[in-house]
Motif scaffolding. Sequence first.
Motif, short mmCIF file in Angstrom:
data_model
loop_
_atom_site.label_atom_id
_atom_site.label_comp_id
_atom_site.label_asym_id
_atom_site.label_seq_id
_atom_site.Cartn_x
_atom_site.Cartn_y
_atom_site.Cartn_z
N LYS A 67 0.86 -1.19 0.00
CA LYS A 67 0.00 0.00 0.00
C LYS A 67 0.89 1.23 0.00
O LYS A 67 2.11 1.13 0.15
CB LYS A 67 -0.92 0.01 1.23
CG LYS A 67 -0.20 0.32 2.54
CD LYS A 67 -1.19 0.50 3.67
CE LYS A 67 -0.54 1.12 4.90
NZ LYS A 67 -0.15 2.54 4.71
N SER A 71 -1.92 5.89 3.65
CA SER A 71 -3.21 5.26 3.92
C SER A 71 -3.12 4.40 5.18
O SER A 71 -2.02 4.02 5.60
CB SER A 71 -3.65 4.41 2.73
OG SER A 71 -2.68 3.45 2.40
N CYS A 73 -3.27 1.44 7.98
CA CYS A 73 -2.77 0.05 8.03
C CYS A 73 -3.83 -0.88 8.60
O CYS A 73 -3.62 -1.58 9.59
CB CYS A 73 -1.50 -0.02 8.88
SG CYS A 73 -0.14 0.96 8.26
N VAL A 77 -5.83 -4.39 4.42
CA VAL A 77 -4.65 -4.21 3.57
C VAL A 77 -3.96 -5.55 3.32
O VAL A 77 -3.56 -5.87 2.20
CB VAL A 77 -3.67 -3.22 4.22
CG1 VAL A 77 -2.30 -3.27 3.55
CG2 VAL A 77 -4.23 -1.80 4.15
N TYR A 78 -3.86 -6.34 4.36
CA TYR A 78 -3.12 -7.61 4.26
C TYR A 78 -3.95 -8.69 3.57
O TYR A 78 -3.40 -9.50 2.82
CB TYR A 78 -2.68 -8.03 5.66
CG TYR A 78 -2.06 -6.88 6.43
CD1 TYR A 78 -0.83 -6.36 6.05
CD2 TYR A 78 -2.74 -6.27 7.50
CE1 TYR A 78 -0.28 -5.28 6.72
CE2 TYR A 78 -2.20 -5.20 8.17
CZ TYR A 78 -0.97 -4.69 7.78
OH TYR A 78 -0.44 -3.61 8.43
N ASP A 80 -6.24 -8.05 1.31
CA ASP A 80 -6.28 -7.65 -0.10
C ASP A 80 -4.98 -8.05 -0.81
O ASP A 80 -5.01 -8.50 -1.96
CB ASP A 80 -6.49 -6.14 -0.23
CG ASP A 80 -7.91 -5.71 0.14
OD1 ASP A 80 -8.79 -6.59 0.28
OD2 ASP A 80 -8.12 -4.48 0.30
N GLU A 100 3.74 -1.17 5.02
CA GLU A 100 2.79 -2.08 5.67
C GLU A 100 3.13 -2.38 7.12
O GLU A 100 2.37 -3.08 7.79
CB GLU A 100 2.63 -3.38 4.88
CG GLU A 100 3.90 -4.14 4.60
CD GLU A 100 4.39 -3.90 3.18
OE1 GLU A 100 4.82 -4.85 2.52
OE2 GLU A 100 4.34 -2.74 2.74
N CYS A 104 3.50 2.50 9.96
CA CYS A 104 2.10 2.51 10.41
C CYS A 104 1.87 3.39 11.64
O CYS A 104 0.72 3.69 11.99
CB CYS A 104 1.63 1.08 10.69
SG CYS A 104 1.44 0.08 9.19
N ASN A 109 -1.44 7.19 8.74
CA ASN A 109 -1.56 5.74 8.56
C ASN A 109 -2.49 5.13 9.61
O ASN A 109 -2.65 3.91 9.67
CB ASN A 109 -0.19 5.07 8.68
CG ASN A 109 0.61 5.11 7.39
OD1 ASN A 109 1.12 4.10 6.91
ND2 ASN A 109 0.76 6.29 6.82
#
Length: 341
Positions: A67, A71, A73, A77-78, A80, A100, A104, A109
Amino acid sequence: MSRTLLSLTVCAAALTCAVSANAQSYSIGLWGDMPYAKAADAPFIPALLEDMNASDIAFSIYDGDIKDGSSECTDAVYTDATAMFNSLKAPVIYVLGDNEWTDCHRTNNGGYDNLERLDHIRKTMFSTTGSFGMAKMDLEHQGAAGEKFVENTRTQKDGAMFVGLNVPGSNNNKVNDEKSCTKKSARTPEQCAADNAEYTERDAANIAWMKASFAKAKADGDKGIMIVVQGDVGFDTPETEDDSEARMADKDGYAAFLDALIAETKAFDGQVALVHGDTHYFKIDKPLPDATHMLSNFTRVQTFGSPNVHWIKVDVDATSRNVFTFSPMIVAANATKTLGE
């Protein structure tokens, strides 16, 4: 005597044929630093995946940043990223990036505890020893499934070794002062101290895994070794700067790793490639240790990254002069995005 010589010749020829048969050429893919929401990459990812799926790669390696750095965390995210990796037909090896986990803690984030996010990745994305992808491949891991350093991996194929290390951007999670600790961050001083303790332990583990991998590659007769990390360890400061300390002034989190990499490369008879992302510009050069003292068997490769949604094809042939040959694969459907049109 002639019969003996004939027998020896036949045996030598058979041995040569056997060695040639065992050292077959193949291809792999390199990609990373995508998709970024702030660059609107999502609509371009399907074309990238389709292009890679249409190729003959044996596997691919993703070098971090699932990512963008602005944006949140969230857990999604993980999941996706896992879905993206598993949409590729060939196995995918995932190397962690700073966006990621390391970053964070930033307020934009979501102000997460970045060490908790690292632990979450280990437990959810590295709960087994297999790779991602529709087809799985077993990998060697430094740590047990779900535990510390499980993300450090390696695999060997036909005379070459591939090593993944958790060496992310943002100075490898090393915090140098109070300003860098709290700037645009939700971190407390205690959390920054914990980050530095984490950096010290992981840096030592990374170096140990890398050294063990070089030793194994030598013992097994591998002709090439590829080390894949996410962070730009300082190569893109001016290459004309001969003072390596000046070049690494704000990259000191990578100093011990680079020293170990240089020493291992000098002691290795084959080819060494260091692959990384972080800076998002496709580049191949020989930057170590500096402009006037080139390590001839060392090559740096920087992969494409957002907004350049493309990949690199690597042809691997342990019998060839350079072992690794790198070709940029421009995805035709994404070319207009690269041009900013």
